[in-house]
Design a protein around this motif. Structure first.
Motif, PDB file in Angstrom:
ATOM      1  N   ASP A 201      -3.968   3.518  17.512  1.00 44.61           N
ATOM      2  CA  ASP A 201      -3.626   4.148  16.238  1.00 44.61           C
ATOM      3  C   ASP A 201      -3.428   3.068  15.174  1.00 44.61           C
ATOM      4  OD1 ASP A 201      -3.670   6.585  17.471  1.00 44.61           O
ATOM      5  OD2 ASP A 201      -1.489   6.780  17.636  1.00 44.61           O
ATOM      6  N   GLU A 202      -3.921   3.331  13.982  1.00 39.21           N
ATOM      7  CA  GLU A 202      -3.743   2.398  12.870  1.00 39.21           C
ATOM      8  C   GLU A 202      -2.831   3.037  11.819  1.00 39.21           C
ATOM      9  OE1 GLU A 202      -7.371   0.963  11.234  1.00 39.21           O
ATOM     10  OE2 GLU A 202      -8.238   0.441  13.196  1.00 39.21           O
ATOM     11  N   TYR A 203      -1.819   2.289  11.403  1.00 33.66           N
ATOM     12  CA  TYR A 203      -0.832   2.799  10.448  1.00 33.66           C
ATOM     13  C   TYR A 203      -0.779   1.914   9.200  1.00 33.66           C
ATOM     14  CZ  TYR A 203       1.147   5.867  14.056  1.00 33.66           C
ATOM     15  OH  TYR A 203       1.326   6.838  15.012  1.00 33.66           O
ATOM     16  N   ARG A 204      -0.378   2.518   8.114  1.00 30.02           N
ATOM     17  CA  ARG A 204       0.031   1.787   6.913  1.00 30.02           C
ATOM     18  C   ARG A 204       1.524   2.044   6.739  1.00 30.02           C
ATOM     19  NH1 ARG A 204      -3.105  -1.981   4.618  1.00 30.02           N
ATOM     20  NH2 ARG A 204      -2.373  -1.413   2.531  1.00 30.02           N
ATOM     21  N   PHE A 205       2.270   0.977   6.480  1.00 35.29           N
ATOM     22  CA  PHE A 205       3.721   1.076   6.394  1.00 35.29           C
ATOM     23  C   PHE A 205       4.164   0.987   4.935  1.00 35.29           C
ATOM     24  CE2 PHE A 205       2.586  -0.567  10.523  1.00 35.29           C
ATOM     25  CZ  PHE A 205       3.344   0.221  11.376  1.00 35.29           C
ATOM     26  N   VAL A 206       5.005   1.932   4.568  1.00 33.73           N
ATOM     27  CA  VAL A 206       5.474   2.017   3.183  1.00 33.73           C
ATOM     28  C   VAL A 206       6.854   1.359   3.078  1.00 33.73           C
ATOM     29  CG1 VAL A 206       6.013   3.529   1.247  1.00 33.73           C
ATOM     30  CG2 VAL A 206       4.191   4.164   2.869  1.00 33.73           C
ATOM     31  N   TYR A 207       6.966   0.407   2.163  1.00 34.11           N
ATOM     32  CA  TYR A 207       8.244  -0.250   1.880  1.00 34.11           C
ATOM     33  C   TYR A 207       8.516  -0.110   0.378  1.00 34.11           C
ATOM     34  CZ  TYR A 207       8.439  -2.509   6.468  1.00 34.11           C
ATOM     35  OH  TYR A 207       8.516  -2.757   7.815  1.00 34.11           O
ATOM     36  N   LYS A 208       9.803  -0.209   0.054  1.00 26.59           N
ATOM     37  CA  LYS A 208      10.194  -0.067  -1.355  1.00 26.59           C
ATOM     38  C   LYS A 208      11.022  -1.284  -1.765  1.00 26.59           C
ATOM     39  CE  LYS A 208      11.156   3.996  -2.925  1.00 26.59           C
ATOM     40  NZ  LYS A 208      11.803   5.299  -3.234  1.00 26.59           N
ATOM     41  N   LYS A 209      10.743  -1.751  -3.006  1.00 26.49           N
ATOM     42  CA  LYS A 209      11.485  -2.887  -3.557  1.00 26.49           C
ATOM     43  C   LYS A 209      11.652  -2.664  -5.052  1.00 26.49           C
ATOM     44  CE  LYS A 209      11.247  -7.946  -3.925  1.00 26.49           C
ATOM     45  NZ  LYS A 209      10.464  -9.149  -3.586  1.00 26.49           N
ATOM     46  N   ASN A 210      12.897  -2.745  -5.520  1.00 23.93           N
ATOM     47  CA  ASN A 210      13.207  -2.534  -6.943  1.00 23.93           C
ATOM     48  C   ASN A 210      12.669  -1.189  -7.442  1.00 23.93           C
ATOM     49  OD1 ASN A 210      14.387  -5.110  -7.044  1.00 23.93           O
ATOM     50  ND2 ASN A 210      12.407  -6.074  -7.563  1.00 23.93           N
ATOM     51  N   GLY A 211      12.740  -0.185  -6.547  1.00 23.30           N
ATOM     52  CA  GLY A 211      12.319   1.167  -6.929  1.00 23.30           C
ATOM     53  C   GLY A 211      10.836   1.419  -6.834  1.00 23.30           C
ATOM     54  N   ALA A 212      10.036   0.419  -6.535  1.00 24.95           N
ATOM     55  CA  ALA A 212       8.579   0.567  -6.440  1.00 24.95           C
ATOM     56  C   ALA A 212       8.159   0.542  -4.974  1.00 24.95           C
ATOM     57  CB  ALA A 212       7.873  -0.537  -7.211  1.00 24.95           C
ATOM     58  N   ALA A 213       7.315   1.508  -4.594  1.00 26.17           N
ATOM     59  CA  ALA A 213       6.839   1.604  -3.220  1.00 26.17           C
ATOM     60  C   ALA A 213       5.484   0.922  -3.080  1.00 26.17           C
ATOM     61  CB  ALA A 213       6.734   3.074  -2.794  1.00 26.17           C
ATOM     62  N   LYS A 214       5.252   0.322  -1.916  1.00 32.15           N
ATOM     63  CA  LYS A 214       3.981  -0.346  -1.655  1.00 32.15           C
ATOM     64  C   LYS A 214       3.631  -0.197  -0.183  1.00 32.15           C
ATOM     65  CE  LYS A 214       1.630  -4.821  -2.126  1.00 32.15           C
ATOM     66  NZ  LYS A 214       1.761  -6.245  -2.532  1.00 32.15           N
ATOM     67  N   GLU A 215       2.315  -0.042   0.089  1.00 36.37           N
ATOM     68  CA  GLU A 215       1.838   0.099   1.457  1.00 36.37           C
ATOM     69  C   GLU A 215       1.415  -1.265   2.019  1.00 36.37           C
ATOM     70  OE1 GLU A 215      -1.176   2.975   2.012  1.00 36.37           O
ATOM     71  OE2 GLU A 215      -0.059   4.610   1.079  1.00 36.37           O
ATOM     72  N   PHE A 216       1.691  -1.461   3.316  1.00 34.17           N
ATOM     73  CA  PHE A 216       1.327  -2.696   4.005  1.00 34.17           C
ATOM     74  C   PHE A 216       0.671  -2.361   5.338  1.00 34.17           C
ATOM     75  CE2 PHE A 216       4.965  -3.721   1.351  1.00 34.17           C
ATOM     76  CZ  PHE A 216       4.635  -4.945   0.775  1.00 34.17           C
ATOM     77  N   SER A 217      -0.197  -3.242   5.804  1.00 34.56           N
ATOM     78  CA  SER A 217      -0.698  -3.139   7.169  1.00 34.56           C
ATOM     79  C   SER A 217       0.387  -3.677   8.100  1.00 34.56           C
ATOM     80  CB  SER A 217      -1.981  -3.951   7.330  1.00 34.56           C
ATOM     81  OG  SER A 217      -1.712  -5.343   7.173  1.00 34.56           O
ATOM     82  N   LEU A 218       0.168  -3.544   9.420  1.00 29.09           N
ATOM     83  CA  LEU A 218       1.164  -4.019  10.386  1.00 29.09           C
ATOM     84  C   LEU A 218       1.388  -5.527  10.243  1.00 29.09           C
ATOM     85  CD1 LEU A 218       2.986  -3.546  12.841  1.00 29.09           C
ATOM     86  CD2 LEU A 218       0.958  -3.870  14.298  1.00 29.09           C
ATOM     87  N   GLU A 219       0.303  -6.259  10.059  1.00 22.96           N
ATOM     88  CA  GLU A 219       0.413  -7.715   9.962  1.00 22.96           C
ATOM     89  C   GLU A 219       1.098  -8.151   8.664  1.00 22.96           C
ATOM     90  OE1 GLU A 219      -2.363  -6.055  10.492  1.00 22.96           O
ATOM     91  OE2 GLU A 219      -2.665  -6.395  12.637  1.00 22.96           O
ATOM     92  N   GLU A 220       0.923  -7.372   7.609  1.00 21.00           N
ATOM     93  CA  GLU A 220       1.448  -7.761   6.297  1.00 21.00           C
ATOM     94  C   GLU A 220       2.862  -7.248   6.040  1.00 21.00           C
ATOM     95  OE1 GLU A 220      -1.437  -5.881   3.897  1.00 21.00           O
ATOM     96  OE2 GLU A 220      -2.878  -7.532   3.952  1.00 21.00           O
ATOM     97  N   SER A 221       3.339  -6.309   6.870  1.00 21.39           N
ATOM     98  CA  SER A 221       4.618  -5.658   6.575  1.00 21.39           C
ATOM     99  C   SER A 221       5.759  -6.666   6.509  1.00 21.39           C
ATOM    100  CB  SER A 221       4.922  -4.607   7.643  1.00 21.39           C
ATOM    101  OG  SER A 221       4.946  -5.200   8.925  1.00 21.39           O
ATOM    102  N   PRO A 222       6.609  -6.552   5.502  1.00 21.09           N
ATOM    103  CA  PRO A 222       7.695  -7.529   5.285  1.00 21.09           C
ATOM    104  C   PRO A 222       8.933  -7.217   6.122  1.00 21.09           C
ATOM    105  CG  PRO A 222       7.661  -5.949   3.502  1.00 21.09           C
ATOM    106  CD  PRO A 222       6.506  -5.581   4.394  1.00 21.09           C
ATOM    107  N   VAL A 223       8.773  -7.218   7.435  1.00 18.81           N
ATOM    108  CA  VAL A 223       9.874  -6.840   8.319  1.00 18.81           C
ATOM    109  C   VAL A 223      11.028  -7.841   8.258  1.00 18.81           C
ATOM    110  CG1 VAL A 223       8.461  -5.491   9.908  1.00 18.81           C
ATOM    111  CG2 VAL A 223       8.649  -7.950  10.230  1.00 18.81           C
ATOM    112  N   ASN A 224      10.719  -9.077   7.911  1.00 20.04           N
ATOM    113  CA  ASN A 224      11.773 -10.108   7.886  1.00 20.04           C
ATOM    114  C   ASN A 224      12.282 -10.396   6.475  1.00 20.04           C
ATOM    115  OD1 ASN A 224      11.568 -10.558  10.707  1.00 20.04           O
ATOM    116  ND2 ASN A 224       9.740 -11.838  10.362  1.00 20.04           N
TER     117      ASN A 224
END
Length: 431
Positions: A201-224
């Motif tokens: 399965d391939e997912y895009r992960f949605v994160y929010k910063k300063n009220g703005a949402a952005k999609e990331f791939s698994l490798e790009e997601s800012p988990v840290n």
């Protein structure tokens, strides 16, 4: 122009009639599955407190579709049948448009488990059928009737109640065609496997910063990166899905013994009761006799798999004198395994050797004969070849009986109609 209109109308008639008959037939083959799907609809619309409606609606819907399709193909009551199909398709098109937009259920279930369509595919299919229904209603005079009006009444009554009877047969026994993964001859562990290198399965992960949402791939997601807040995961591509998903059996101590049950060399008799508190006690003594048979003969094991609680299992043991071991699992998986409560499955090293409804529970001699047949087959062809206890010839004869039981009465009425009414010159074109 008249010739073209007739050709178009007759093509719409054949295609629409065939779809309605197919839809009604596959629903009537598995009325329990259709009732489960109707229950999902009722639940999604806040009407889950009417479970008693599910089975009658299943019987009625499949028989209505089958009757409309048969009447359309045979050209009886052209005005009312084409109007009925137009109304039916208008309602279903609106309903499936809602399903496509909001997905309260995963799929509409219009063709049962025989042919699964997405909600959008179902909506587009219904749009085409609605267009065909409009064409047939407007130009119904071009539909050629196969009976005179004196024979019309027999067709819808016979078709409807024939389908009701067929539904009941499949409800009181197992479906004549098993559209689900747990077919006789299949190996459960193999159908749970995910091949090496299978797409994930391939997912895009949605994160929010300063009220703005952005999609990331698994490798790009800012988990840290603590400045980003996780919002959601969106599935963008479906990976490989095994025919059988998670299937786990737990013993009375809470230990997962799935591998042990599905790999042991002994024959396993698995009594499947999705909800033991709703199971019929009518054949409890016969079930106990089967358990006694497995205890008295080497090479057999007996379990009951259920989705019920410990208290409900204790009540069943108290009421029936059952002393066989119970395993617990998800009741949805058990309903998929067998359309009975309870039903019986015969397994050997995870291969399904037999399935029986409560009303067709086998005797020990029959179980021994099936096992002997299986061993002879394996010794001749090896374990990699699928084994099916019921021969294709037996299934072919059964369907021959069913089709004949439907067609022969219609043919006899047609012959009676031809020699009594048509030869007298009575009008064929009654609306």
């Amino acid at each position: 122009m008249n010739r073209r209109l007739k050709i178009i109308t007759e093509v719409c008639r054949i295609l629409t009639g065939a779809v309605f008959i197919f839809s009604g037939t596959v629903k009537s083959i598995d009325p329990t599955g259709s009732a489960i799907k109707i229950g999902e609809y009722l639940e999604s619309f806040g009407m889950g407190y009417f479970p008693w409606m599910e089975m009658p609606l299943s019987f009625g819907l499949s028989s209505l579709e089958f009757m409309l399709g048969a009447c359309l193909l045979l050209g009886v009551y052209r005005k009312w049948i084409t109007l009925g199909i137009l109304v039916f398709m208008s309602v279903m098109t609106l309903l499936t448009f809602y399903l496509a937009l909001y997905s309260p259920v995963v799929d509409c279930g219009c063709f049962g488990d025989a042919l699964i369509l997405t909600n959008w595919q179902t909506f587009y299919k219904n749009l085409m059928l609605t267009a065909a229904a409009v064409t047939m209603f407007v130009f119904r005079k071009y539909l050629t009737p196969l009976y005179t009006r004196e024979a019309y009444l027999f067709v819808p009554i016979f078709a409807f109640f024939f389908c009701i009877g067929f539904c009941y047969w499949n409800y009181a026994h197992l479906p004549v065609v098993d559209f689900r993964p747990y077919k006789i001859g299949e190996n459960i562990p193999k159908m749970m496997e995910i091949p090496a290198g299978a797409p994930q399965d391939e997912y895009r992960f949605v994160y929010k910063k300063n009220g703005a949402a952005k999609e990331f791939s698994l490798e790009e997601s800012p988990v840290n990166d603590s400045t980003w807040t996780y919002v959601d995961a969106i599935l963008v591509k479906q990976g490989f899905t095994p025919k059988i998903g998670a299937f786990e059996l737990y013993d009375e101590n809470g230990e997962n013994i799935t591998d042990r049950v599905l790999s042991q060399p002994e024959v396993v008799l698995l009594l499947v009761a999705p909800r033991i508190e709703h199971a019929s006690e009518k054949h409890a003594s016969q079930i106990n006799n089967l358990h006694d048979f497995t205890k008295e003969n080497d090479g057999f094991a007996f379990y009951c798999a259920t989705g019920s609680s410990e208290q409900e299992i204790a009540e069943w043991k108290k009421d029936t004198g059952a002393d066989y071991p119970f395993l617990t699992t998800d009741d949805v998986a058990l309903k998929t395994m067998i359309r009975a409560n309870p039903g019986l499955m015969m397994l050997k090293e995870g291969t399904i050797l037999g399935k029986w409804h409560l009303n067709d529970m086998p005797e020990p001699e029959e179980l021994s004969a099936i096992l002997s047949d299986y061993k002879e087959y394996v010794s001749s062809f090896g374990t990699d070849v699928k084994w099916i206890s019921a021969s294709s010839a037996q299934k072919g004869r059964f369907w021959l009986y069913i089709v004949s039981a439907f067609i022969l009465p219609l043919l006899l009425i047609w012959l009676y109609d031809f020699f009594r009414n048509r030869t007298s010159g009575r009008n064929l074109n009654w609306k």
